[in-house]
Design a protein around this motif. Structure first.
Motif, PDB file in Angstrom:
ATOM      1  N   ARG A  52      37.377   6.320  54.271  1.00 43.80           N
ATOM      2  CA  ARG A  52      36.471   5.201  54.476  1.00 43.80           C
ATOM      3  C   ARG A  52      36.005   5.143  55.931  1.00 43.80           C
ATOM      4  O   ARG A  52      36.753   5.493  56.828  1.00 43.80           O
ATOM      5  N   PRO A  53      34.795   4.666  56.145  1.00 39.14           N
ATOM      6  CA  PRO A  53      34.357   4.450  57.532  1.00 39.14           C
ATOM      7  C   PRO A  53      35.068   3.241  58.130  1.00 39.14           C
ATOM      8  O   PRO A  53      35.475   2.320  57.424  1.00 39.14           O
ATOM      9  N   ARG A  54      35.199   3.264  59.454  1.00 36.48           N
ATOM     10  CA  ARG A  54      35.801   2.118  60.137  1.00 36.48           C
ATOM     11  C   ARG A  54      34.899   0.890  60.033  1.00 36.48           C
ATOM     12  O   ARG A  54      35.360  -0.224  59.774  1.00 36.48           O
ATOM     13  N   THR A  55      33.601   1.113  60.227  1.00 37.06           N
ATOM     14  CA  THR A  55      32.618   0.032  60.194  1.00 37.06           C
ATOM     15  C   THR A  55      31.358   0.526  59.506  1.00 37.06           C
ATOM     16  O   THR A  55      30.979   1.688  59.655  1.00 37.06           O
ATOM     17  N   VAL A  56      30.738  -0.352  58.733  1.00 33.43           N
ATOM     18  CA  VAL A  56      29.432  -0.067  58.146  1.00 33.43           C
ATOM     19  C   VAL A  56      28.406  -0.938  58.858  1.00 33.43           C
ATOM     20  O   VAL A  56      28.470  -2.174  58.799  1.00 33.43           O
ATOM     21  N   LEU A  57      27.477  -0.305  59.564  1.00 31.96           N
ATOM     22  CA  LEU A  57      26.394  -1.015  60.228  1.00 31.96           C
ATOM     23  C   LEU A  57      25.140  -0.873  59.378  1.00 31.96           C
ATOM     24  O   LEU A  57      24.773   0.242  58.984  1.00 31.96           O
ATOM     25  N   VAL A  58      24.492  -1.984  59.074  1.00 32.34           N
ATOM     26  CA  VAL A  58      23.290  -1.978  58.240  1.00 32.34           C
ATOM     27  C   VAL A  58      22.134  -2.473  59.097  1.00 32.34           C
ATOM     28  O   VAL A  58      22.105  -3.639  59.520  1.00 32.34           O
ATOM     29  N   ALA A  59      21.188  -1.588  59.376  1.00 36.59           N
ATOM     30  CA  ALA A  59      20.068  -1.895  60.265  1.00 36.59           C
ATOM     31  C   ALA A  59      18.787  -2.087  59.463  1.00 36.59           C
ATOM     32  O   ALA A  59      18.528  -1.379  58.487  1.00 36.59           O
ATOM     33  N   GLY A  60      17.984  -3.039  59.887  1.00 33.29           N
ATOM     34  CA  GLY A  60      16.707  -3.312  59.243  1.00 33.29           C
ATOM     35  C   GLY A  60      16.229  -4.693  59.638  1.00 33.29           C
ATOM     36  O   GLY A  60      16.647  -5.257  60.648  1.00 33.29           O
ATOM     37  N   HIS A  61      15.356  -5.260  58.817  1.00 37.12           N
ATOM     38  CA  HIS A  61      14.893  -6.620  59.052  1.00 37.12           C
ATOM     39  C   HIS A  61      14.567  -7.232  57.706  1.00 37.12           C
ATOM     40  O   HIS A  61      14.415  -6.541  56.687  1.00 37.12           O
ATOM     41  N   GLY A  62      14.473  -8.562  57.653  1.00 38.29           N
ATOM     42  CA  GLY A  62      14.166  -9.238  56.405  1.00 38.29           C
ATOM     43  C   GLY A  62      15.272  -9.080  55.385  1.00 38.29           C
ATOM     44  O   GLY A  62      16.461  -9.287  55.659  1.00 38.29           O
ATOM     45  N   ALA A  64      16.632  -6.516  54.151  1.00 37.49           N
ATOM     46  CA  ALA A  64      17.644  -5.499  54.430  1.00 37.49           C
ATOM     47  C   ALA A  64      18.879  -6.132  55.065  1.00 37.49           C
ATOM     48  O   ALA A  64      20.015  -5.732  54.783  1.00 37.49           O
ATOM     49  N   LEU A  65      18.673  -7.129  55.908  1.00 40.96           N
ATOM     50  CA  LEU A  65      19.802  -7.817  56.535  1.00 40.96           C
ATOM     51  C   LEU A  65      20.494  -8.745  55.536  1.00 40.96           C
ATOM     52  O   LEU A  65      21.708  -8.946  55.614  1.00 40.96           O
ATOM     53  N   THR A  66      19.737  -9.309  54.604  1.00 39.74           N
ATOM     54  CA  THR A  66      20.362 -10.094  53.540  1.00 39.74           C
ATOM     55  C   THR A  66      21.262  -9.211  52.691  1.00 39.74           C
ATOM     56  O   THR A  66      22.351  -9.619  52.282  1.00 39.74           O
ATOM     57  N   ALA A  67      20.822  -7.988  52.417  1.00 42.14           N
ATOM     58  CA  ALA A  67      21.656  -7.042  51.665  1.00 42.14           C
ATOM     59  C   ALA A  67      22.955  -6.771  52.407  1.00 42.14           C
ATOM     60  O   ALA A  67      24.025  -6.639  51.793  1.00 42.14           O
ATOM     61  N   ALA A  68      22.895  -6.701  53.736  1.00 44.08           N
ATOM     62  CA  ALA A  68      24.115  -6.503  54.518  1.00 44.08           C
ATOM     63  C   ALA A  68      25.052  -7.686  54.379  1.00 44.08           C
ATOM     64  O   ALA A  68      26.278  -7.522  54.284  1.00 44.08           O
ATOM     65  N   GLU A  69      24.516  -8.907  54.348  1.00 41.44           N
ATOM     66  CA  GLU A  69      25.352 -10.092  54.178  1.00 41.44           C
ATOM     67  C   GLU A  69      26.015 -10.097  52.801  1.00 41.44           C
ATOM     68  O   GLU A  69      27.182 -10.478  52.668  1.00 41.44           O
ATOM     69  N   VAL A  70      25.285  -9.667  51.781  1.00 42.43           N
ATOM     70  CA  VAL A  70      25.868  -9.585  50.441  1.00 42.43           C
ATOM     71  C   VAL A  70      26.995  -8.559  50.419  1.00 42.43           C
ATOM     72  O   VAL A  70      28.078  -8.805  49.854  1.00 42.43           O
ATOM     73  N   LEU A  71      26.768  -7.403  51.033  1.00 45.65           N
ATOM     74  CA  LEU A  71      27.815  -6.383  51.080  1.00 45.65           C
ATOM     75  C   LEU A  71      29.048  -6.904  51.804  1.00 45.65           C
ATOM     76  O   LEU A  71      30.183  -6.686  51.364  1.00 45.65           O
ATOM     77  N   ALA A  72      28.852  -7.601  52.917  1.00 44.23           N
ATOM     78  CA  ALA A  72      29.990  -8.146  53.656  1.00 44.23           C
ATOM     79  C   ALA A  72      30.779  -9.125  52.799  1.00 44.23           C
ATOM     80  O   ALA A  72      32.025  -9.145  52.845  1.00 44.23           O
ATOM     81  N   THR A  79      36.822  -3.742  55.040  1.00 44.44           N
ATOM     82  CA  THR A  79      36.066  -2.962  56.029  1.00 44.44           C
ATOM     83  C   THR A  79      35.074  -3.889  56.708  1.00 44.44           C
ATOM     84  O   THR A  79      34.489  -4.766  56.063  1.00 44.44           O
ATOM     85  N   LEU A  80      34.877  -3.688  57.988  1.00 48.67           N
ATOM     86  CA  LEU A  80      33.928  -4.511  58.716  1.00 48.67           C
ATOM     87  C   LEU A  80      32.506  -4.079  58.385  1.00 48.67           C
ATOM     88  O   LEU A  80      32.165  -2.895  58.497  1.00 48.67           O
ATOM     89  N   VAL A  81      31.694  -5.024  57.947  1.00 52.62           N
ATOM     90  CA  VAL A  81      30.273  -4.784  57.683  1.00 52.62           C
ATOM     91  C   VAL A  81      29.485  -5.596  58.695  1.00 52.62           C
ATOM     92  O   VAL A  81      29.626  -6.819  58.773  1.00 52.62           O
ATOM     93  N   THR A  82      28.633  -4.920  59.467  1.00 52.94           N
ATOM     94  CA  THR A  82      27.895  -5.570  60.560  1.00 52.94           C
ATOM     95  C   THR A  82      26.394  -5.413  60.355  1.00 52.94           C
ATOM     96  O   THR A  82      25.870  -4.289  60.417  1.00 52.94           O
ATOM     97  N   PRO A  83      25.675  -6.501  60.082  1.00 53.79           N
ATOM     98  CA  PRO A  83      24.209  -6.410  60.072  1.00 53.79           C
ATOM     99  C   PRO A  83      23.699  -6.106  61.475  1.00 53.79           C
ATOM    100  O   PRO A  83      24.215  -6.636  62.468  1.00 53.79           O
TER     101      PRO A  83
END
Length: 426
Positions: A52-62, A64-72, A79-83
């Protein structure tokens, strides 16, 4: 004042829907299926991750960042998920045809200083032309990060993904305008409205990827099930369904003339509330404040003692609803996930989409519901009642949290679009 009869005029709604937002939402389920199929064809099914990765960073706007919040919310503390939102904006250059540049083309992103070979960067874009995201991919490649890029095929970002040895996943676009129907000019050409169903084109490849990496523990059929639920929501919320049977139209009419406070219990409901606030702003031009219990009670407390909360009674029988404009008042919408319980007065079950014992879509929780509330929810009800502010509670009872999210997001997405279309005709 919003004329509720406009919501029951499918022809008027179609005329007002210049960018076919309702059709886009109706096709959200198909986009999920297409994204899953194209992700497998792009090589996701052949991926053999090494830990597994240590951290998942999800980059984008609109979205795409909501998708990162759902994943978190789905991953939790495993695992740490960081928009990774944009941190700067430069003046973009006009394209070769001389068209004015879109504002998002000048956005810039920066990797955190600690990001390195143990981390995974996911870049997601509906356009694929943001130079800032291309630069971010180059930064991540120089740092040794694993990189995944979701972008339209043939876009500059998709081409750059091949140069930095990223795993390219396709972005599934929505419907196109009718050839014989000219598109209405955008109010802000350099800040166009986002496709209301773009969330599912960002979220589906992201969840399929993280499921492959073992970061989420979703059932094997969770994502196809989301597509079925979105299809069922599109049937319930279709334009030709009367407002008294269409939950999205009913919610839109209820929010008209109010300042919505969108409260949520739990991280998934919090993501849905934040999404609804963004959609109300983008699609209906309405401000809304979102937050999660219990901290939102103190954050929004002052609004209840001001002019918006004191004495606001939307059900006053003697108020002149024709000559006198509606007073602006608060409206609290509480979103919750209550797995495995019966809620409200749910409609019938749609065949093949809802398991036995579950309601067909999120249901309104009535005041005579006898199930015990959490402390935060009980305090929210008491605060609203003490200041004569209407509180409406919607809950999904589906056991799977992703399916509960699909319930809440589908309802609120349609409601935001209906509110905007009806207000445009008033």
């Amino acid at each position: 004042m919003l004329d509720d009869t406009l919501l029951d005029d499918p022809a008027a709604l179609q005329r007002a829907d210049h960018d076919r937002a309702l059709l886009s939402l109706a096709g959200a389920g198909a986009r999920v299926r297409t994204a899953l199929r194209q992700a497998d064809a792009a090589g996701l099914d052949r991926l053999r991750p090494d830990g597994r990765p240590r951290t998942v960073l999800v980059a984008g706007h609109g979205s795409a960042l909501t998708a990162a919040e759902v994943l978190a919310a789905l991953v939790g503390s495993a695992t740490l998920v960081t928009p990774l939102p944009p941190t700067e904006a430069a003046a973009p250059r006009a394209d070769r045809a001389g068209a004015p540049p879109v504002f998002t083309a000048g956005l810039g992103w920066q990797l955190p200083g600690w990001a390195g070979p143990l981390d995974l960067l996911v870049i997601s874009s509906a356009d694929g032309g943001e130079q800032g995201l291309i630069g971010l991919a180059e930064q991540a490649y120089a740092r040794g990060c694993a990189i995944v890029v979701t972008a339209p095929a043939g876009s500059p970002l998709a081409e750059a993904a091949l140069q930095v040895r990223a795993l390219p996943l396709p972005y599934v676009a929505g419907v196109l305008p009718d050839e014989g129907r000219p598109a209405a000019p955008a109010a802000e050409p350099d800040l166009p409205a986002e496709d209301p169903a773009a969330l599912w084109s960002h979220l589906t490849p992201l969840l399929a990827l993280t499921q492959k990496l073992g970061l989420t523990q979703l059932p094997y059929d969770a994502l196809p099930g989301v597509a079925d639920l979105l299809d069922a929501a599109a049937v319930r919320c279709r334009p030709d369904a009367a407002a008294y049977t269409n939950p999205a139209k009913g919610l839109a009419a209820r929010l008209a003339g109010t300042v919505p406070l969108l409260w949520a219990e739990g991280p998934l409901a919090g993501a849905a509330a934040g999404r609804f606030a963004a959609q109300l702003a983008d699609r209906a031009g309405r401000p809304a404040l979102a937050g999660s219990l219990p901290q939102v009670l103190t954050a929004h407390r002052g609004m209840f003692t001001g002019q918006l909360g004191a004495g606001a009674d939307p059900d006053d029988f003697f108020r002149d609803r024709v000559e006198e404009p509606d007073p602006l008042h608060l409206q609290v919408l509480l979103l919750r996930h209550l797995p495995g319980t019966a809620v409200g007065t749910a409609a019938g079950t749609a065949a093949g989409t809802v398991a036995e014992g579950e309601q067909d879509g999120p249901a309104e929780v009535t005041e005579d519901d006898e199930r015990p509330r959490s402390f935060g929810a009980s305090r929210a009800h008491r605060l609203a009642a003490a200041h004569d502010v209407r509180l409406t509670e919607y809950a999904s009872t589906r056991p799977d949290p992703l399916h509960a999210l699909a319930d809440l997001v589908a309802l609120t997405d349609f409601a935001a679009v209906y509110l905007g279309l009806a207000a445009a005709q008033s």
